[in-house]
Structures are given as structure tokens and as C-alpha cells.
Design an enzyme around this catalytic site. Sequence first.
Site, PDB file in Angstrom:
ATOM      1  N   LYS A 155       4.577   6.604  -3.643  1.00 29.39           N
ATOM      2  CA  LYS A 155       3.767   7.068  -2.876  1.00 29.39           C
ATOM      3  C   LYS A 155       2.977   8.241  -3.515  1.00 29.39           C
ATOM      4  CE  LYS A 155       3.467   4.119   0.831  1.00 29.39           C
ATOM      5  NZ  LYS A 155       2.575   3.295   0.762  1.00 29.39           N
ATOM      6  N   SER A 195       1.246   7.902   2.034  1.00 29.16           N
ATOM      7  CA  SER A 195       2.132   8.289   3.263  1.00 29.16           C
ATOM      8  C   SER A 195       2.202   9.995   3.083  1.00 29.16           C
ATOM      9  CB  SER A 195       3.598   7.668   3.125  1.00 29.16           C
ATOM     10  OG  SER A 195       4.705   8.277   3.792  1.00 29.16           O
ATOM     11  N   TYR A 197      10.416   5.232  -2.594  1.00 30.62           N
ATOM     12  CA  TYR A 197       9.226   5.175  -1.772  1.00 30.62           C
ATOM     13  C   TYR A 197       8.672   6.608  -2.163  1.00 30.62           C
ATOM     14  CZ  TYR A 197       6.633   4.605   2.589  1.00 30.62           C
ATOM     15  OH  TYR A 197       5.701   4.707   3.343  1.00 30.62           O
TER      16      TYR A 197
HETATM   17  P1  NAD Z   1       4.693  -3.504   7.959  1.00 35.06           P
HETATM   18  O1  NAD Z   1       6.002  -3.889   7.720  1.00 35.06           O
HETATM   19  O2  NAD Z   1       4.157  -3.786   9.535  1.00 35.06           O
HETATM   20  O3  NAD Z   1       3.585  -4.261   7.077  1.00 35.06           O
HETATM   21  C1  NAD Z   1       3.553  -4.252   5.875  1.00 35.06           C
HETATM   22  C2  NAD Z   1       2.960  -5.586   5.312  1.00 35.06           C
HETATM   23  O4  NAD Z   1       2.785  -5.765   3.866  1.00 35.06           O
HETATM   24  C3  NAD Z   1       3.154  -6.864   5.941  1.00 35.06           C
HETATM   25  O5  NAD Z   1       1.981  -7.606   6.099  1.00 35.06           O
HETATM   26  C4  NAD Z   1       3.951  -7.287   4.926  1.00 35.06           C
HETATM   27  O6  NAD Z   1       3.825  -9.058   4.817  1.00 35.06           O
HETATM   28  C5  NAD Z   1       3.158  -6.980   3.555  1.00 35.06           C
HETATM   29  N1  NAD Z   1       4.019  -7.046   2.364  1.00 35.06           N
HETATM   30  C6  NAD Z   1       5.235  -6.453   1.907  1.00 35.06           C
HETATM   31  N2  NAD Z   1       5.378  -6.937   0.796  1.00 35.06           N
HETATM   32  C7  NAD Z   1       4.466  -7.577   0.280  1.00 35.06           C
HETATM   33  C8  NAD Z   1       4.177  -8.481  -0.796  1.00 35.06           C
HETATM   34  N3  NAD Z   1       5.329  -8.373  -2.069  1.00 35.06           N
HETATM   35  N4  NAD Z   1       3.235  -9.090  -1.073  1.00 35.06           N
HETATM   36  C9  NAD Z   1       2.280  -8.980  -0.104  1.00 35.06           C
HETATM   37  N5  NAD Z   1       2.331  -8.321   1.063  1.00 35.06           N
HETATM   38  C10 NAD Z   1       3.646  -7.840   1.454  1.00 35.06           C
HETATM   39  O7  NAD Z   1       4.264  -1.856   7.765  1.00 35.06           O
HETATM   40  P2  NAD Z   1       3.419  -0.759   8.017  1.00 35.06           P
HETATM   41  O8  NAD Z   1       4.173   0.175   8.379  1.00 35.06           O
HETATM   42  O9  NAD Z   1       2.087  -1.351   8.605  1.00 35.06           O
HETATM   43  O10 NAD Z   1       3.105  -0.273   6.513  1.00 35.06           O
HETATM   44  C11 NAD Z   1       1.827  -0.520   5.882  1.00 35.06           C
HETATM   45  C12 NAD Z   1       1.762   0.484   4.909  1.00 35.06           C
HETATM   46  O11 NAD Z   1       1.720   1.952   5.453  1.00 35.06           O
HETATM   47  C13 NAD Z   1       2.752   0.795   3.644  1.00 35.06           C
HETATM   48  O12 NAD Z   1       2.313   0.982   2.473  1.00 35.06           O
HETATM   49  C14 NAD Z   1       3.416   1.840   4.377  1.00 35.06           C
HETATM   50  O13 NAD Z   1       4.015   2.462   3.467  1.00 35.06           O
HETATM   51  C15 NAD Z   1       2.638   2.748   4.825  1.00 35.06           C
HETATM   52  N6  NAD Z   1       3.137   3.890   5.840  1.00 35.06           N
HETATM   53  C16 NAD Z   1       3.660   3.367   6.930  1.00 35.06           C
HETATM   54  C17 NAD Z   1       3.936   4.565   7.800  1.00 35.06           C
HETATM   55  C18 NAD Z   1       4.752   4.228   9.163  1.00 35.06           C
HETATM   56  O14 NAD Z   1       5.313   4.932   9.697  1.00 35.06           O
HETATM   57  N7  NAD Z   1       4.933   2.699   9.558  1.00 35.06           N
HETATM   58  C19 NAD Z   1       3.782   5.808   7.419  1.00 35.06           C
HETATM   59  C20 NAD Z   1       3.301   6.256   6.269  1.00 35.06           C
HETATM   60  C21 NAD Z   1       2.835   5.161   5.379  1.00 35.06           C
END
Ligand code: NAD
Length: 258
Positions: free
Chosen positions: A157, A140, A153
Site C-alpha cells: 500500500k 489504505s 500489506y
Molecule cells: P473484498 O474482499 O470485499 O473485495 C476484494 C475484491 O478483490 C473481490 O472482488 C475479489 O474477487 C478481488 N480480488 C482479490 N484477488 C484478486 C485477483 N487475484 N484477481 C482479481 N480480483 C481479485 O475487499 P474490500 O475490503 O472491498 O477491499 C477492496 C480494496 O480496499 C482492497 O484493495 C483493500 O486493500 C482496500 N481497503 C480495504 C479496507 C477495509 O477495511 N475493508 C481498508 C483499507 C483499504
Amino acid sequence: MSFTKNALITGSTSGIGLGIAKEFAKNGYNLMLNGLEPNGAEIAAQVAAEFGVKVLFSGANMLKPEEIQQMVKTAQTELGGLGVVVNNAGVQFVSPVEDFPDDKWNLIIGVNLSSTFHVSKAAWNGMKDQKFGRIINITSAHGLRASAFKSAYVAAKHGVTGLTKVLALEGAPYNITCNAIAPGYVRTPLVEGQIKDQAKAHNMSEEEVIEKVMLVKQAIKDFVPIETLAAAALLMASEKAATMTGITLPIEGGWTSQ
Ligand code: NAD
């Protein structure tokens, strides 16, 4: 060296992970999807039908190393080797440090950081033996910069950014690369939740939160499209990225240029 077009993507039943899974499927990868969404198997079947590739599903909990090991073993056996791992599963919780619940700290470190270690470790010997491995960690902008109220977080990260470099060094003799992608804000269910929470906390409308709180650190005031992240992951997974390793690629609208 054997280029293996099989990929395991954690947290791929939603958001960024699902977007990456579809891009890989479109490019002929067989997949192991993973996530906690109860309709995970259905999602896997839909991706398989849409793109004509083999798609397995595991509901392994990223907090449980033995479930992770089983998931990786199944992917290796049923897909015929595992060339690519995308460590994407992640969760978020926002609170001032003095009130930050201990169980939320453990959850975020467990899912966002420790699972990246456990999945990579479980896939490592197979990659070493086949002399091909591509590990891609979704970190991130918060793996490179901090924001208040996100202690767990940001710590997790930043940890992933460091782990990425170590795996790059250890993988180098075996054609295993490890890179990370550091997104800015992407409009997924994880962020929709934050928009609602922040609107309540700041007593603002959701539009105001997006403009004044969320995207304030990005020079480009737009959410990052999942397609951009998926394209970067596909490049990192490719044979031609053999000398790209140890990097954390920011795709965050210029956030870390400041
Ligand atoms: P999301 O909530 O849409 O998806 C998260 C996924 O992780 C889901 O499929 C969920 O079931 C799975 N998950 C959560 N806990 C779990 C566990 N204990 N075991 C197995 N699976 C688990 O989130 P997203 O926004 O698509 O995020 C995906 C990644 O991208 C994350 O690592 C997040 O930190 C990172 N990220 C997101 C953003 C953003 O703005 N959305 C920005 C930077 C980084």
C-alpha cells in the site's frame, strides 16, 4: 479533450469495489467489472438492470498481466474507450515477519501493488490518445501508516501511494490524473475475515476485537461507510477534478491525524 464516462473497476464483485461500481452506474457510467467471485457475470447483469447502463464482466486474475491486458482491451473496444480505471482489487494476510509465508508476500505484492501498475499501463495509451484519463487507486491508511504483522500489506500500500504520484506526474501533459483513496476500516468480507482471525489470536470476542484492536487507531470509532469512498472516487473521476492529481486522500476516521 473527451470526457469518457466508461470505467473499469478491479475487484468489483465484492465490498468497496462493488460499492464504487454501483455509484458510478447510478451516475450513468458504463462499466467493466472484475473479480474472482464465481457469480461475477450475474453481479454485472444485476448492476446493468438496476441502473440501465452497460456492464461487462471480466474474471481476469490480477496476478496475470496478460489477462489484465486482455480485460483492458475488451473494455476499450466494447465500451468505446476507457476514461476511468479504479485499481481496487486487494487481499490481506496477517503474520509476524519471521513466519510470514513467502507465497502470501508474493500474492499481496502481486494483487495489491503490481496489478495497479499493469492495469494503469494497459489503459495508458488509450487515455493519452483521447486526452482524458482518471486513475483512482484504493490504497489504505496502511499506505500512510504501519501496523505490526502486516509487512506485505503495508509495503504494497505504501508502494501504491508512491506509484500514484509518479502516474500523476507522467499523466499531467495528457489530462490523465492519478489519485488514491486511503480508507480506514470498512466492514467488507476482507475485514470480516480479519475480525474472526484476530478474535482467535487475541482470545477476545468479535466485539472486543472491533473496539480494542481494529478501531483503536481511528479517532472516530466507526467503520468507514463505502458510500463515502464511492463519493470521493466519483469526484476524482469527474471533469471538474482536472487539477486534482497525485494526492492520497485519507478517509480513515482521523487515524493519520495522530
Ligand atoms: P473484498 O474482499 O470485499 O473485495 C476484494 C475484491 O478483490 C473481490 O472482488 C475479489 O474477487 C478481488 N480480488 C482479490 N484477488 C484478486 C485477483 N487475484 N484477481 C482479481 N480480483 C481479485 O475487499 P474490500 O475490503 O472491498 O477491499 C477492496 C480494496 O480496499 C482492497 O484493495 C483493500 O486493500 C482496500 N481497503 C480495504 C479496507 C477495509 O477495511 N475493508 C481498508 C483499507 C483499504
